[in-house]
Design an enzyme around this catalytic site. Structure first.
Site, mmCIF file in Angstrom:
data_model
loop_
_atom_site.group_PDB
_atom_site.id
_atom_site.type_symbol
_atom_site.label_atom_id
_atom_site.label_comp_id
_atom_site.label_asym_id
_atom_site.label_seq_id
_atom_site.Cartn_x
_atom_site.Cartn_y
_atom_site.Cartn_z
ATOM 1 N N LEU A 157 10.779 -20.407 -4.548
ATOM 2 C CA LEU A 157 9.741 -19.537 -3.991
ATOM 3 C C LEU A 157 8.428 -19.639 -4.783
ATOM 4 C CD1 LEU A 157 8.999 -17.007 -2.123
ATOM 5 C CD2 LEU A 157 9.666 -15.628 -4.098
ATOM 6 N N ASP A 171 0.822 -1.215 0.000
ATOM 7 C CA ASP A 171 0.000 0.000 0.000
ATOM 8 C C ASP A 171 0.857 1.266 0.000
ATOM 9 O OD1 ASP A 171 -2.382 1.364 -0.011
ATOM 10 O OD2 ASP A 171 -2.663 1.280 2.154
ATOM 11 N N GLY A 172 0.348 2.315 -0.624
ATOM 12 C CA GLY A 172 0.995 3.632 -0.534
ATOM 13 C C GLY A 172 1.590 4.143 -1.838
ATOM 14 N N GLY A 221 0.061 5.590 -4.290
ATOM 15 C CA GLY A 221 -0.547 6.880 -4.602
ATOM 16 C C GLY A 221 0.088 7.994 -3.778
ATOM 17 N N ARG A 268 2.077 -4.836 6.181
ATOM 18 C CA ARG A 268 1.339 -3.798 5.458
ATOM 19 C C ARG A 268 2.179 -2.531 5.482
ATOM 20 N NH1 ARG A 268 -4.926 -2.384 4.536
ATOM 21 N NH2 ARG A 268 -4.558 -0.581 3.237
ATOM 22 N N ARG A 311 -11.890 2.446 -8.446
ATOM 23 C CA ARG A 311 -10.981 3.552 -8.805
ATOM 24 C C ARG A 311 -11.262 4.022 -10.242
ATOM 25 N NH1 ARG A 311 -5.259 2.556 -5.783
ATOM 26 N NH2 ARG A 311 -6.168 1.860 -3.825
ATOM 27 N N HIS A 313 2.568 3.669 -9.008
ATOM 28 C CA HIS A 313 2.369 2.237 -9.265
ATOM 29 C C HIS A 313 3.585 1.648 -9.974
ATOM 30 C CE1 HIS A 313 -1.569 2.468 -7.657
ATOM 31 N NE2 HIS A 313 -2.088 3.184 -8.636
HETATM 32 C C1 IPE Z 1 -5.385 -2.712 -0.298
HETATM 33 O O1 IPE Z 1 -5.056 -1.383 -0.446
HETATM 34 C C2 IPE Z 1 -5.383 -3.393 -1.631
HETATM 35 C C3 IPE Z 1 -4.085 -3.591 -2.243
HETATM 36 C C4 IPE Z 1 -2.930 -3.270 -1.731
HETATM 37 C C5 IPE Z 1 -4.129 -4.217 -3.534
HETATM 38 P P1 IPE Z 1 -6.175 -0.257 -0.637
HETATM 39 O O2 IPE Z 1 -5.448 1.014 -0.786
HETATM 40 O O3 IPE Z 1 -7.102 -0.641 -1.724
HETATM 41 O O4 IPE Z 1 -6.953 -0.340 0.744
HETATM 42 P P2 IPE Z 1 -7.820 0.757 1.504
HETATM 43 O O5 IPE Z 1 -8.794 1.296 0.506
HETATM 44 O O6 IPE Z 1 -6.877 1.796 1.994
HETATM 45 O O7 IPE Z 1 -8.456 0.018 2.628
HETATM 46 C C1 IPE Z 2 -1.379 0.300 -3.456
HETATM 47 O O1 IPE Z 2 -1.196 1.673 -3.428
HETATM 48 C C2 IPE Z 2 -1.639 -0.243 -4.827
HETATM 49 C C3 IPE Z 2 -3.003 -0.767 -5.011
HETATM 50 C C4 IPE Z 2 -3.995 -0.698 -4.172
HETATM 51 C C5 IPE Z 2 -3.247 -1.417 -6.271
HETATM 52 P P1 IPE Z 2 -2.418 2.674 -3.436
HETATM 53 O O2 IPE Z 2 -2.774 2.997 -4.842
HETATM 54 O O3 IPE Z 2 -3.542 2.162 -2.602
HETATM 55 O O4 IPE Z 2 -1.758 3.942 -2.737
HETATM 56 P P2 IPE Z 2 -2.421 4.922 -1.701
HETATM 57 O O5 IPE Z 2 -2.970 4.104 -0.579
HETATM 58 O O6 IPE Z 2 -3.497 5.659 -2.430
HETATM 59 O O7 IPE Z 2 -1.302 5.804 -1.263
HETATM 60 MG MG MG Z 3 -4.056 2.391 -0.627
#
Ligand code: IPE
Ligand code: IPE
Ligand code: MG
Length: 254
Positions: free
Chosen positions: A142, A31-32, A34, A199, A82, A48
C-alpha cells in the site's frame, strides 16, 4: 467419539469483499474529530487523538485488502487558521504517529509518501516524514499518501509555475502542454486518480482537496465522525462504490 464438536469458524469481513472491483486509489477527508470530542465534552485534542486510532485501523484494512493507494487529508493549507494550540497538537500527533507506527507500517510493506508544502511544516515533523519515507521507499505494498499542508489550488498554481518555467527555458512548447503533462507536475505524479473519495461527518464539500484529481472520482459521504470510522465503515463505503455505474461521460453500448 466419532464426531468433532461443532466449531464456529469466524469469517474475516475482509474476505467477504468483492475483490474484482476494488478501488485502486481511495482518498479520505478525515473530518469530525472536533465534533466527536464536543459530543463527549472533551477537548478537541482528544478528538484528534482518537482520529489517529481510526487512521491506524483504516491503513491496516486497506493494506490487507490490497488497495494500491490511500491518500488521507490530514492538514489543509487553511487549517493554519485554527488556534495555535490545536495546530501544535496536530503536528505533534503526526510526529508521534510516524514514530510509533513506522515499524509496523514497514513490516506490512507500506510505502509512505506525502503531498503538500512540506517545507512549511515544523522541523521535527519534516524530519520524521523524511525518515519514514526513506525507510519505506522500497516497499511494494500500500502507498500511504499523507496530505499535509495541502491545498488543491496551491498545488495547481505550483504546477502552472513549473510548466511556465519550462516554457521560458525553451524545454516545453505551449502546444505541448496537455492533461498528462499537467498531471505529472502535481504532487500525485505517477499515481492513478482516486476512484473513491470518502468524507466523514456528513459535509458535502471538497474543502480544497485534490481539485484536479477528483474529476471522475466516486464520492461517498458518510455521517460517522472520523474517530468512529473503522474497518466496518470502510467496507460499507467500498460496497457503495462497487454499486456505482462509472460512465466517464460515455454511454453503455451493450
Ligand atoms: C478538511 O476538513 C481538512 C482535513 C480533513 C484535513 P476541515 O474541517 O478543515 O474542512 P471545512 O473547514 O469544514 O471545510
Ligand atoms: C478533522 O476534524 C481533522 C482536521 C481537519 C485536521 P476537524 O478538526 O475538522 O473536526 P470538526 O470538523 O471540527 O468536527
Ligand atoms: Mg472539520
Amino acid at each position: 467419539m466419532w464426531f468433532k464438536p461443532w466449531k464456529q469458524n469466524k469469517v474475516d469481513p475482509l474476505d467477504q469483499v468483492v475483490r474484482d472491483r476494488l478501488p485502486r486509489h481511495i482518498a479520505i477527508i478525515m473530518d469530525g474529530n472536533g465534533r466527536w470530542a464536543q459530543k463527549r465534552a472533551l477537548p478537541r485534542s482528544m478528538g484528534h487523538r482518537a482520529g489517529v486510532e481510526a487512521l491506524r485501523k483504516v491503513v491496516k484494512a486497506c493494506s490487507k485488502l490490497g488497495i494500491e493507494v490511500l491518500t488521507v487529508y490530514a492538514f489543509s493549507t487553511e487549517n493554519w487558521k485554527r488556534p495555535k494550540d490545536e495546530v501544535g497538537v496536530l503536528m505533534t500527533l503526526l510526529t508521534e504517529y510516524l514514530r510509533k507506527e513506522l515499524q509496523e507500517l514497514h513490516q506490512n510493506n507500506v510505502l509512505i509518501r506525502t503531498m503538500g508544502r512540506i517545507a512549511d511544516l515544523p522541523r521535527e515533523a519534516q524530519h520524521e516524514l523524511e525518515h519514514s519515507m526513506e525507510s519505506t521507499r522500497n516497499n511494494t505494498g500500500l502507498i500511504l499518501n499523507l496530505a499535509l499542508n495541502y491545498g488543491g489550488r496551491s498545488e495547481i498554481i505550483d504546477a502552472v509555475r513549473k510548466l511556465s518555467k519550462d516554457v521560458l527555458m525553451g524545454k516545453l512548447r505551449i502546444e505541448e502542454i496537455d492533461e498528462e503533462g499537467f498531471s505529472k507536475a502535481l504532487f500525485t505524479s505517477g499515481l492513478p486518480d482516486p476512484d473513491l473519495l470518502i468524507r466523514t461527518s456528513g459535509e458535502m464539500r471538497l474543502s480544497n482537496f485534490l481539485l484536479w484529481q477528483l474529476a471522475y472520482t466516486e464520492i461517498v459521504v458518510v455521517d460517522e465522525l472520523w474517530p468512529d470510522f473503522g474497518q466496518k465503515a470502510l467496507l460499507e463505503a467500498i460496497k457503495v462504490y462497487q454499486k456505482r455505474d462509472r460512465r466517464f461521460g460515455g454511454i453503455h453500448t451493450n
